[in-house]
Design an enzyme around this catalytic site. Structure first.
Site, short mmCIF file in Angstrom:
data_model
loop_
_atom_site.label_atom_id
_atom_site.label_comp_id
_atom_site.label_asym_id
_atom_site.label_seq_id
_atom_site.Cartn_x
_atom_site.Cartn_y
_atom_site.Cartn_z
N CYS A 179 1.84 3.55 2.25
CA CYS A 179 2.81 3.59 3.20
C CYS A 179 3.45 2.59 3.51
O CYS A 179 4.64 2.57 4.59
CB CYS A 179 2.25 4.15 4.40
SG CYS A 179 1.47 5.83 4.09
N ASN A 215 0.84 -1.20 -0.09
CA ASN A 215 0.13 0.12 0.03
C ASN A 215 0.93 1.29 0.06
O ASN A 215 2.06 1.15 0.07
CB ASN A 215 -0.89 -0.04 1.19
CG ASN A 215 -0.07 0.04 2.46
OD1 ASN A 215 0.85 -0.34 2.91
ND2 ASN A 215 -0.63 1.11 3.31
N GLU A 245 3.17 -0.46 4.98
CA GLU A 245 3.20 -1.34 5.95
C GLU A 245 2.36 -2.46 5.66
O GLU A 245 2.36 -3.76 6.47
CB GLU A 245 2.28 -0.59 7.33
CG GLU A 245 0.93 -0.50 7.11
CD GLU A 245 0.33 0.85 6.40
OE1 GLU A 245 -0.51 1.32 6.39
OE2 GLU A 245 1.25 1.50 5.56
#
Length: 574
Positions: free
Chosen positions: A278, A276, A280
């Site tokens: 970011c 995704n 994570e």
């Protein structure tokens, strides 16, 4: 559903003005100019009621009470998508994280994928793409007898679409990944050297173990397309190019993709090649995941005292509540695409995480980045991991395992074998409701909402800073924002009391201390960890490069650094 007699509804007070501002601007439910949520308790109640409606009728009220009590006092904070969307009429997804389908290598396939991405972002999802599936620039397009524009041209189109959505709707974020053996990898690495290009993308290079060995040996590295060698370069030269761009512009990040796939509990069902926005959540094509964070700063008993301690029992209760809450999110969420809903229901991926880690350490008198801190965080994450898996097994006993569950293959995964014996026995007896359970997301906004606790697993940014706030009437004010632990300490011991030695901020830490903390947590986290290794502007290039090697050797799934630079400036100021 949830009645005043069930829970003590004392009016929740915000610790700081910034928390109330965030609630009013992002999470308070309003419609047609009318407040539906009058207090933050109304927000908790709305979310709890909404996410318990998929339960059996006789269990709904009790489950709503469990969810409410978990969120009360900001101990469990669902991600912003859930807080703002659950129980409303807004046409939004309750999942934060998405990866789009594998992009077909055709004009029609590219444009269809971009359309699906726009629909996903429109519903509030942050998305990722793997551009390795697109033929390199200049490669002949059969049937048209012309050269291909290449992956970066497709990225430019995606960037323009995202920019339109950001302008019109105030949101939109994307991750682009590319394999280290794609013929256009050098252009990908340099893509954001132009400060006006691809501003809505984060970039990450998928680095293989074989490439890291080639870098170490300083051997040639083949760039391939559809299994055929296109040309060769020096592996170390490509590595140095990645490092130089990261040093100069803070991008691209590095994903250790073989490690990501080897550690994936669902590795027998899928191959991951993107994350995704970011990073994570490493996810398969059409993958998605709802998130919630346990606020460890609220679980410390007798903070700053000799007998300060972490409430492990409450940690376990919150982890169990989070698993049930997020499993219910999958049932109640809207999805932009049928393929996303199908992927979610087949594997039932969820992301139970943490926030307030650095503040919790401070309240226990432990300095962030030390071996003692890393050991503590590893212990906390192990507790949460085992509690989450036990809760998922118990949920499977009641609701059934996730549809794609293969008992023999799943229980053979290394992460499952590392769990405590009673948890493994529960899994053997009942299976698992959720294919993947834990992650550590960036929690900047919900952390400020929760009293400006430290974000995710990051260190404290500053003990205090001033932030400009635009109020509903358009006026701008400047508010003092204090770190949660610092504010609590001053309330306890007086404004003039000197802060103890455990109060360290991001500016006080060495890069290797960041890596130590990330690696300690990663051992007990299924998915990824959103973590930035902050580096001083004057760090020598060789020392900067060594940060990534340290992360690889320590078992991290990726590495992202930030060094103040001419392109992005210096975002860290207090």
């Amino acid at each position: 559903m949830l009645h005043h007699s069930d829970v003590a509804f004392a009016a929740a007070a915000f610790d700081q003005p910034i928390a109330e501002h965030i609630w009013r601007s992002k999470y308070q439910y309003k419609t047609q100019g009318r407040d539906i949520d009058h207090t933050v308790n109304d927000t908790w109640r709305r979310v709890a009621d909404s996410l318990s409606r998929c339960e059996r009728s006789e269990a709904q009220q009790a489950t709503a009470g469990i969810f409410y009590r978990a969120m009360e006092d900001f101990r469990l904070i669902p991600a912003g998508r859930i807080l703002s969307g659950a129980g409303t009429r807004r046409h939004v997804s309750l999942c934060n994280t998405f990866v789009m389908r594998a992009i077909p290598d055709s004009v029609a396939g590219i444009m269809d994928t971009i359309k699906e991405a726009a629909l996903t972002m429109q519903m509030g999802g942050g998305i990722g793409f793997d551009f390795s599936t697109l033929r390199p620039q200049g490669n002949l397009v059969k049937g048209l007898d012309c050269p291909a524009a290449g992956p970066l041209a497709a990225m430019d189109i995606c960037d323009a679409v995202c920019r339109m959505l950001v302008t019109g709707m105030g949101r939109g974020a994307m991750m682009a990944t590319m394999r280290c053996d794609h013929p256009d990898i050098e252009a990908f690495v340099a893509a954001k050297s132009d400060p006006a290009r691809m501003r809505n993308f984060n970039l990450s290079v998928m680095v293989t173990d074989l490439f890291m060995r080639a870098v170490d040996a300083d051997t040639d590295w083949d760039l391939v397309w559809q299994g055929r060698r296109v040309r060769s370069i020096k592996a170390r030269a490509l590595w140095q190019a990645i490092m130089q761009r990261a040093y100069d512009t803070a991008e691209p990040g590095v994903l250790f993709i073989d490690r990501i796939n080897a550690a994936n509990p669902l590795g027998y069902l899928e191959t991951i090649s993107a994350t995704n926005s970011c990073a994570e959540q490493p996810l398969p094509p059409n993958g998605n995941c709802p998130l919630a964070s346990i606020n460890l700063a609220r679980l410390v008993k007798s903070p700053f005292r000799p007998d300060a301690r972490m409430d492990r029992d409450e940690m376990r209760r919150l982890a169990a509540a989070a698993v049930r809450l997020l499993d219910n999110v999958i049932e109640t969420s809207r999805f932009a695409l049928d393929a996303q809903r199908a992927e979610a229901t087949r594997k039932r991926r969820i992301g139970v995480g943490v926030t307030g880690v650095a503040d919790a350490l401070i309240m226990l008198g432990v300095r962030y980045g030390t071996p003692e801190a890393a050991k503590l965080v590893g212990t906390w994450m192990r507790t949460i991991q085992n509690a989450a898996y036990l809760a998922s097994a118990e949920l499977a006993a009641d609701r059934g395992a996730f549809p794609s569950y293969d008992a023999q293959q799943h229980q053979a995964r290394a992460g499952i074998r590392a769990l405590d014996a009673p948890v493994r026995r529960a899994i053997a007896a009942h299976g698992l409701r959720n294919g993947v359970l834990t992650t550590i997301a960036p929690t900047g906004t919900i952390s400020m909402f929760g009293g400006n606790v430290s974000s995710g697993i990051e260190p404290v940014f500053a003990t205090s800073f001033r932030r400009k706030i635009t109020r509903p009437d358009g006026t701008i004010s400047e508010e003092l924002v204090e770190d949660y632990a610092a504010l609590l300490f001053r309330k306890t011991f007086g404004r003039d009391a000197p802060l103890p030695h455990a109060f360290v901020t991001v500016q006080d830490l060495r890069p290797e201390e960041h890596v130590r903390m990330q690696a300690a947590a990663q051992r007990w986290v299924d998915s990824g960890i959103s973590k930035t290794v902050n580096c001083p502007e004057n760090i020598p290039f060789a020392a900067f490069e060594d940060v990534y090697l340290q992360a690889f050797e320590a078992g991290c799934k990726g590495c992202t650094t930030y060094r103040p630079n001419a392109i992005t400036g210096s975002v860290l100021s207090s």
